[in-house]
Every structure is written in structure tokens, then in C-alpha cells.
Design a protein around this motif. Sequence first.
Motif, PDB file in Angstrom:
ATOM      1  N   UNK A 196      11.192  12.436  -4.924  1.00  0.00           N
ATOM      2  CA  UNK A 196      10.514  11.317  -5.556  1.00  0.00           C
ATOM      3  C   UNK A 196       9.869  10.378  -4.532  1.00  0.00           C
ATOM      4  N   UNK A 197      10.563  10.043  -3.472  1.00  0.00           N
ATOM      5  CA  UNK A 197      10.040   9.095  -2.499  1.00  0.00           C
ATOM      6  C   UNK A 197       9.531   9.843  -1.277  1.00  0.00           C
ATOM      7  N   UNK A 198       8.393  10.476  -1.451  1.00  0.00           N
ATOM      8  CA  UNK A 198       7.776  11.263  -0.399  1.00  0.00           C
ATOM      9  C   UNK A 198       6.260  11.168  -0.566  1.00  0.00           C
ATOM     10  N   UNK A 199       5.533  11.443   0.492  1.00  0.00           N
ATOM     11  CA  UNK A 199       4.074  11.448   0.418  1.00  0.00           C
ATOM     12  C   UNK A 199       3.529  12.854   0.223  1.00  0.00           C
ATOM     13  N   UNK A 220       0.825  -1.210   0.000  1.00  0.00           N
ATOM     14  CA  UNK A 220       0.000   0.000   0.000  1.00  0.00           C
ATOM     15  C   UNK A 220       0.861   1.264   0.000  1.00  0.00           C
ATOM     16  N   UNK A 221       1.938   1.261   0.787  1.00  0.00           N
ATOM     17  CA  UNK A 221       2.844   2.408   0.831  1.00  0.00           C
ATOM     18  C   UNK A 221       3.529   2.594  -0.524  1.00  0.00           C
ATOM     19  N   UNK A 276       1.818   6.219  -7.142  1.00  0.00           N
ATOM     20  CA  UNK A 276       0.623   6.910  -7.605  1.00  0.00           C
ATOM     21  C   UNK A 276       0.825   8.421  -7.528  1.00  0.00           C
ATOM     22  N   UNK A 277       1.436   8.899  -6.445  1.00  0.00           N
ATOM     23  CA  UNK A 277       1.751  10.330  -6.300  1.00  0.00           C
ATOM     24  C   UNK A 277       2.674  10.782  -7.419  1.00  0.00           C
ATOM     25  N   UNK A 278       3.663   9.959  -7.726  1.00  0.00           N
ATOM     26  CA  UNK A 278       4.605  10.291  -8.807  1.00  0.00           C
ATOM     27  C   UNK A 278       3.865  10.421 -10.143  1.00  0.00           C
TER      28      UNK A 278
END
Length: 155
Positions: free
Chosen positions: A67-70, A16-17, A23-25
Motif C-alpha cells: 500500500x505505501x509504495x511508489x 506531494x509524497x 493517487x497510486x492507490x
Amino acid sequence: MRVLEVFGICVGALLLVLFAVFFRRRLLMLGGGTIRLQIRVTTLVPGRGWSPAIGQFAGGTLRIHRMFSFAFRPKRILDRATTVVESRRPPEGPERLTMPGHWVILRLATTLDEIEIAMAESTVTGFLSWLEAGPPGPPGSVAPRPVIQPRTIEP
């Protein structure tokens, strides 16, 4: 049986994470005008501290999202009118291991501080063109329109 349930929940949460990050990207890249780059987040260890990012052009600004952030807010915003390229260099030492060889590192000065970003050579060309394409004059100024006087015909 209890161990398998906990393991399954952990794997499900991890998936999920990962889905949320990618998906954000995709959402950030959906609008177009994006580039792939790396931003230096720390200079404590020479040659280290680089983080992959997505640059999104929006009018006169470059919004840099890690890139790897929420977070949907950008980590940095560079204004075209106040950003100057101080230097340009190839990756050196340990940096060569973290980024491709055809990338270029730019040291940028803004009104607040200095940062380093890295991107592909072809992307640097487009970035420099965008940086130089700002309208002349101070930021926010608009050239006055010439006033056209009606012609009078003399008899």
C-alpha cells in the motif's frame, strides 16, 4: 525568514509524497477486482513483519501491491494454478494488535516458497472461491472440442 522557507519546502514535499502514494492507490483500485489484505514481509520477530497491501485479481493471478509504495509493479504475484492454502488461523499474540479481530491469516504454498497473507473473513471466502475456480487439468490446457461428423442419410 530562511527557516520558514525551508519548513515550507519540507511541508510541500511531504504533501506531494502523500498525494503520490494515495493517487497510486486510487489508480490500482480503479479497475475493480481489488481486495484489502496484509502480507507478511519478514519473520524475524514472531508476530511482526506485516505490511498493508492491495490485492488485484487479473485473470488467473493475484497481484499483491504494497500500500505505501511508489512502485506500480506488484510486490508478489500468486498464480491460481500453483497456489495452495496450507493452513488458516486467527491472529495470535502481537498480531491481534496490528489487524482487526475478524481477520484470518492464510499460509499459502507456491512452487517457489511459502507466504502468509491476512484478510477479512468475508474476503477469505471470495479468495478461496477464486482459488478453486480454475479450470480442470494442468495449467494452460484446453479440453479438445468434439468433432461433429455430418450425418448421412441412407435411402
